[in-house]
Design a protein around this motif. Structure first.
Motif, mmCIF file in Angstrom:
data_model
loop_
_atom_site.group_PDB
_atom_site.id
_atom_site.type_symbol
_atom_site.label_atom_id
_atom_site.label_comp_id
_atom_site.label_asym_id
_atom_site.label_seq_id
_atom_site.Cartn_x
_atom_site.Cartn_y
_atom_site.Cartn_z
ATOM 1 N N GLY A 149 0.803 -1.142 -0.086
ATOM 2 C CA GLY A 149 0.023 0.106 -0.120
ATOM 3 C C GLY A 149 1.005 1.104 -0.182
ATOM 4 O O GLY A 149 0.311 2.480 0.536
ATOM 5 N N ASP A 150 2.162 1.141 -0.519
ATOM 6 C CA ASP A 150 2.891 2.417 -0.557
ATOM 7 C C ASP A 150 3.528 2.525 -2.002
ATOM 8 O O ASP A 150 4.346 2.242 -2.326
ATOM 9 C CB ASP A 150 4.281 2.380 0.489
ATOM 10 C CG ASP A 150 4.890 3.326 0.375
ATOM 11 O OD1 ASP A 150 4.527 4.449 -0.322
ATOM 12 O OD2 ASP A 150 6.180 3.302 0.821
ATOM 13 N N PRO A 151 2.533 3.222 -2.872
ATOM 14 C CA PRO A 151 2.937 3.412 -4.221
ATOM 15 C C PRO A 151 4.040 4.277 -4.541
ATOM 16 O O PRO A 151 4.889 4.086 -5.565
ATOM 17 C CB PRO A 151 1.481 3.768 -4.822
ATOM 18 C CG PRO A 151 0.758 4.545 -4.084
ATOM 19 C CD PRO A 151 1.115 3.683 -2.475
ATOM 20 N N MET A 152 4.148 5.259 -3.537
ATOM 21 C CA MET A 152 5.104 6.195 -3.967
ATOM 22 C C MET A 152 6.545 5.721 -3.417
ATOM 23 O O MET A 152 7.573 5.987 -4.113
ATOM 24 C CB MET A 152 4.982 7.586 -3.284
ATOM 25 C CG MET A 152 4.105 8.557 -4.042
ATOM 26 S SD MET A 152 4.664 8.864 -5.842
ATOM 27 C CE MET A 152 6.354 9.570 -5.769
ATOM 28 N N GLY A 153 6.461 4.880 -2.437
ATOM 29 C CA GLY A 153 7.562 4.123 -2.012
ATOM 30 C C GLY A 153 8.290 3.205 -3.142
ATOM 31 O O GLY A 153 9.109 3.171 -3.615
#
Length: 440
Positions: A149-153
């Motif tokens: 759930g961390d698309p930018m990461g």
């Protein structure tokens, strides 16, 4: 500037232990290399690998060591060892979840610094080889981060993978991404992660490059449609049409087309699209409820102008809601919607009653009584569906409103008042723990 950059780089790797700070930098570097070798011979010696991190970080704080490419390459090797550890553990246990998701990026940053400070071609080659070896691990860790759930990461990791590839290409070195399919997959991951993060400007170049590469996947058009829809609806529609023509059987693009039609209130065009989707995905209950809702909307639009056509839309809506219940008997949307169909039909009859109430002649009163009986019967047909919906979801606001009104019409004010209290609780942010009709 070099000191500032290196200081920021060290901050990425974490803090040091107090003991490691007092170690002679060169001795710490040599001991870190020995610890790494020991771990490579025996992967059970994770403590030695952990200590190697502290030692190499201590060495990296020394001003002289900061310009030592060998030290940075060793740091990259140490962090890479954690990736190997994750890989071996996953082979032994299918349920194992990677523990060292950030180590790939840390290794990359170390190798990148080694490449920057290297004076000897051998050190540069070692750094490039280290980075090349990270590509698959970094990509895998990016996928795990994305799934968490961390698309930018995840995007930052995928972008670094592509940066490594470009650096390898500049130095005429082999890269796993020299393979066209592998490269396109990596471009897609980067674009998709940016898209999920709603960073459309970041996503755009990846999707455009994929289109130029003739990337053969319908999700390319889904992504481009979402990007274009932000500021150019006409271009978005053209992209979607192109994708539908190229992949006529793809459900994702068909659903995108349906959602666009819903958003633009293109009711008439929805009928054929929804029926096409149902034919391809007959177990998707939401397709039936959506189709029913379209006919319900048409029914409400025609109630005042064309009773015959309105009745036909009513019947079609009911058919599709009932089909939804065949797929899932507890689908509260379908249950409620059938009740709402009858309720809205009865509500229209109530308006007619109000107009008839002024006619106090004997004939007028007979017509009024007949119409009232008809309206009451329709409300009675709605009631079982609202009761059923309330059993499935006792906290649904619309169901509570309908039940309160129907029981008030029946002069059952004790029950109506109960639903009024429940409605008040729900509107205040609370929930209803049990159904009124569970024991009534």
């Amino acid at each position: 500037m070099r000191k500032i950059i290196t200081f920021a780089l060290l901050a990425l790797f974490g803090t040091l232990s107090v003991q490691a700070q007092d170690v002679n930098p060169k001795k710490a570097y040599r001991q870190a290399k020995r610890n790494l070798s020991s771990f490579e011979l025996d992967n059970s010696k994770v403590d030695e690998l952990n200590e190697a991190v502290n030692l190499i970080m201590s060495a990296a704080k020394d001003e002289d060591m900061k310009s030592d490419a060998g030290m940075w390459n060793t740091m990259g090797d140490i962090y890479s060892a954690y990736l190997e550890l994750d890989y071996k553990r996953s082979l032994m246990d299918e349920a194992y979840k990677p523990q060292f998701l950030q180590e790939a990026n840390k290794a990359y940053m170390a190798y990148k610094e080694a490449y920057k400070v290297a004076d000897k071609s051998r050190d540069k080659d070692d750094a490039l080889a280290g980075m090349a070896g990270l590509i698959q691990s970094m990509s895998n860790s990016g996928i795990t981060v994305l799934q968490a759930g961390d698309p930018m990461g995840a995007y930052n990791i995928f972008r670094n993978v592509l940066d490594i590839h470009e650096l390898l290409k500049e130095n005429e070195k082999d890269s796993p991404l020299n393979d066209e399919e592998a490269m396109n997959n990596q471009l897609f991951l980067a674009g998709y992660a940016a898209l999920l993060a709603e960073q459309y400007e970041l996503a755009t170049p990846y999707y455009m490059e994929l289109k130029e590469n003739d990337y053969d996947d319908p999700s390319l058009y889904e992504g481009l449609f979402k990007i274009k829809a932000q500021d150019d609806p006409d271009a978005a529609a053209a992209i979607l049409e192109e994708g539908r023509q190229k992949y006529p059987d793809d459900l994702t693009l068909l659903y995108a087309e349906i959602n666009a039609a819903l958003k633009n209130n293109e009711i008439q065009s929805l009928e054929s699209k929804l029926k096409e989707a149902i034919a391809k995905d007959p177990e998707n209950v939401s397709l039936y409820t959506t189709t029913g809702s379209v006919y319900d909307r048409l029914f409400q639009e025609m109630m005042d102008s064309d009773a015959e056509q309105a009745a036909a839309y009513f019947d079609s809506a009911k058919v599709y809601f009932e089909k939804a219940l065949e797929v899932n008997p507890d689908n509260v949307d379908a249950i409620y919607s059938i009740g709402a169909l009858y309720y809205n039909q009865a509500a229209q009859g109530t308006q007619e009653l109000q107009a008839m109430a002024d006619d106090l002649t004997s004939e007028g009163m007979k017509k009024y009584d007949a119409k009232k009986a008809e309206v009451d019967k329709i409300f009675d047909e709605a009631l079982p569906y609202f009761k059923r919906a309330e059993k499935v979801n006792p906290s649904d606001r619309n169901t509570l409103i309908a039940l309160k009104e129907i029981f008030a019409r029946k002069n059952k004010m004790d029950i109506s008042d109960e639903f009024a209290k429940r409605l008040e609780k729900v509107e205040a942010g609370g929930t209803i723990d049990s159904s009124y009709f569970e024991n009534n």
